[in-house]
Design a protein around this motif. Structure first.
Motif, short mmCIF file in Angstrom:
data_model
loop_
_atom_site.label_atom_id
_atom_site.label_comp_id
_atom_site.label_asym_id
_atom_site.label_seq_id
_atom_site.Cartn_x
_atom_site.Cartn_y
_atom_site.Cartn_z
N ILE A 108 -25.63 -19.15 31.85
CA ILE A 108 -26.32 -20.43 31.66
C ILE A 108 -25.35 -21.60 31.87
N LEU A 109 -24.19 -21.52 31.25
CA LEU A 109 -23.22 -22.62 31.34
C LEU A 109 -22.70 -22.78 32.77
N LYS A 110 -22.52 -21.67 33.45
CA LYS A 110 -22.05 -21.75 34.84
C LYS A 110 -23.12 -22.39 35.72
N SER A 111 -24.38 -21.99 35.53
CA SER A 111 -25.46 -22.55 36.33
C SER A 111 -25.63 -24.04 36.05
N ALA A 112 -25.45 -24.43 34.78
CA ALA A 112 -25.59 -25.83 34.39
C ALA A 112 -24.35 -26.67 34.73
N LYS A 113 -23.32 -25.99 35.27
CA LYS A 113 -22.07 -26.65 35.65
C LYS A 113 -21.44 -27.37 34.45
N ILE A 114 -21.47 -26.66 33.32
CA ILE A 114 -20.87 -27.19 32.09
C ILE A 114 -19.55 -26.47 31.84
N ASN A 115 -18.47 -27.22 31.86
CA ASN A 115 -17.17 -26.65 31.54
C ASN A 115 -17.00 -26.58 30.03
N TYR A 116 -16.52 -25.46 29.56
CA TYR A 116 -16.33 -25.30 28.12
C TYR A 116 -14.95 -24.71 27.86
N PRO A 117 -14.38 -25.00 26.69
CA PRO A 117 -13.03 -24.50 26.39
C PRO A 117 -13.00 -22.98 26.34
N LYS A 118 -11.82 -22.44 26.52
CA LYS A 118 -11.64 -21.00 26.38
C LYS A 118 -12.01 -20.61 24.95
N PRO A 119 -12.91 -19.62 24.78
CA PRO A 119 -13.36 -19.26 23.42
C PRO A 119 -12.21 -18.89 22.50
N LYS A 120 -12.28 -19.38 21.27
CA LYS A 120 -11.25 -19.07 20.28
C LYS A 120 -11.35 -17.64 19.79
N GLY A 121 -12.55 -17.08 19.86
CA GLY A 121 -12.74 -15.72 19.37
C GLY A 121 -14.00 -15.10 19.93
N ASN A 122 -14.32 -13.92 19.46
CA ASN A 122 -15.48 -13.20 19.99
C ASN A 122 -16.68 -13.21 19.04
N LEU A 123 -16.58 -13.97 17.95
CA LEU A 123 -17.68 -14.02 16.98
C LEU A 123 -18.51 -15.29 17.17
N ILE A 124 -19.81 -15.15 16.99
CA ILE A 124 -20.73 -16.28 17.09
C ILE A 124 -20.64 -17.13 15.82
N TYR A 125 -20.63 -18.45 16.00
CA TYR A 125 -20.79 -19.35 14.86
C TYR A 125 -22.28 -19.59 14.69
N PHE A 126 -22.86 -19.08 13.62
CA PHE A 126 -24.28 -19.28 13.37
C PHE A 126 -24.50 -20.61 12.65
N SER A 132 -22.14 -22.10 20.32
CA SER A 132 -20.78 -21.77 19.89
C SER A 132 -19.78 -21.96 21.03
N LEU A 133 -20.16 -21.52 22.24
CA LEU A 133 -19.28 -21.67 23.39
C LEU A 133 -19.16 -23.13 23.81
N MET A 134 -20.28 -23.83 23.86
CA MET A 134 -20.27 -25.23 24.30
C MET A 134 -19.44 -26.11 23.37
N GLU A 135 -19.54 -25.87 22.07
CA GLU A 135 -18.87 -26.73 21.09
C GLU A 135 -17.56 -26.13 20.59
N ASN A 136 -17.12 -25.05 21.25
CA ASN A 136 -15.83 -24.42 20.91
C ASN A 136 -15.76 -24.02 19.44
N ARG A 137 -16.86 -23.40 18.97
CA ARG A 137 -16.91 -23.02 17.56
C ARG A 137 -16.95 -21.50 17.37
N THR A 138 -16.62 -20.76 18.42
CA THR A 138 -16.54 -19.31 18.25
C THR A 138 -15.47 -19.00 17.21
N ILE A 139 -15.61 -17.88 16.56
CA ILE A 139 -14.74 -17.52 15.44
C ILE A 139 -13.80 -16.40 15.84
N PHE A 140 -12.51 -16.58 15.54
CA PHE A 140 -11.50 -15.59 15.87
C PHE A 140 -11.45 -14.51 14.79
N GLU A 141 -11.65 -13.28 15.19
CA GLU A 141 -11.62 -12.15 14.25
C GLU A 141 -10.18 -11.68 14.12
N TRP A 142 -9.45 -12.31 13.23
CA TRP A 142 -8.01 -12.11 13.13
C TRP A 142 -7.65 -10.66 12.90
#
Length: 232
Positions: A101-119, A192-202
């Motif tokens: 979706i983000l690629k199609s919308a041409k929205i650049n987003y930061p590299k995810p901080k982690g692999n968990l979703i911020y709900f 979570s990806l757009m707003e760089n709020r993914t959670i890092f599973e330390w």
């Protein structure tokens, strides 16, 4: 527009439906993401993981596909936005629904901080925020002109996710706060990806996990020495 719907067979209402959809995809294909999914299929006595993609009649480019699969944790709960496929199988990699979706919308987003979703909340969070629209609003002319849709102005410059929220559609998934329709989980993953709020599973990384074990062991030892009440 991202459709969390598998178009794996021709329309049951006839070829006119398929032709109309094919023409729409041809015209707006660069702004549409359609679901693909790895599904378990039974061939003879064996269970095989196969990629379910749209029917060939729609002529959908692979760049318009996004994986709607989630990889649940061992307790069946969905926490991760990424899809983990078995390494021993030669499976075609595709971007996740959110990434496509983000690629199609041409929205650049930061590299995810982690692999968990911020709900952002529980079930109905998007509805409460007036960001969920019943589908009949879109196809009914009177509702299309109401104070919410305003002849389509509601959707202007927005990413629109289309999917089922009814329990009868069997797309209700367990997530950390209870149960949630799959399309809402995708909305949380996308945000979570757009707003760089993914959670890092330390603790999921072996080095960090080892450090954590050592630190806890040291703290436990210090605690026993200081308290001098080991049984307590």
């Amino acid at each position: 527009i991202a459709l969390d719907i598998l178009f794996v067979s021709p329309s049951s209402h006839g070829t006119k439906d398929d032709q109309a959809m094919q023409q729409t995809i041809k015209k707006y294909g660069d702004r549409i993401i359609i679901a693909a999914s790895y599904e378990q299929s039974t061939i003879g006595e064996s269970s095989v993981l196969q990629l379910a993609t749209p029917e060939d009649i729609y002529k959908i480019s692979e760049t318009s596909l996004g994986l709607i699969n989630f990889t649940p944790d061992i307790d069946g709960t969905i926490r991760k936005w990424q899809v983990t496929l078995p390494r021993d199988l030669d499976l075609r990699p595709l971007p996740t629904f959110s990434q496509a979706i983000l690629k199609s919308a041409k929205i650049n987003y930061p590299k995810p901080k982690g692999n968990l979703i911020y709900f952002y909340g529980g079930d109905q969070t998007w509805s409460t925020a007036n960001q969920q629209v019943p589908f009949y609003y879109v196809i009914d002319p009177e509702n299309w002109r109401n104070d919410i849709i305003k002849n389509g102005q509601f959707f202007k410059d927005k990413i629109v996710l289309v999917g089922a929220t009814a329990a009868s559609k069997n797309d209700i998934k367990p997530f950390p706060l209870g149960q949630m329709p799959g399309i809402e989980i995708h909305a949380n993953a996308l945000a979570s990806l757009m707003e760089n709020r993914t959670i890092f599973e330390w603790e999921s990384h072996s080095i960090e996990r080892s450090i954590l074990v050592v630190v806890l062991a040291i703290l436990s030892g210090i605690g026993l020495v200081l308290l001098q009440r080991p049984l307590w």
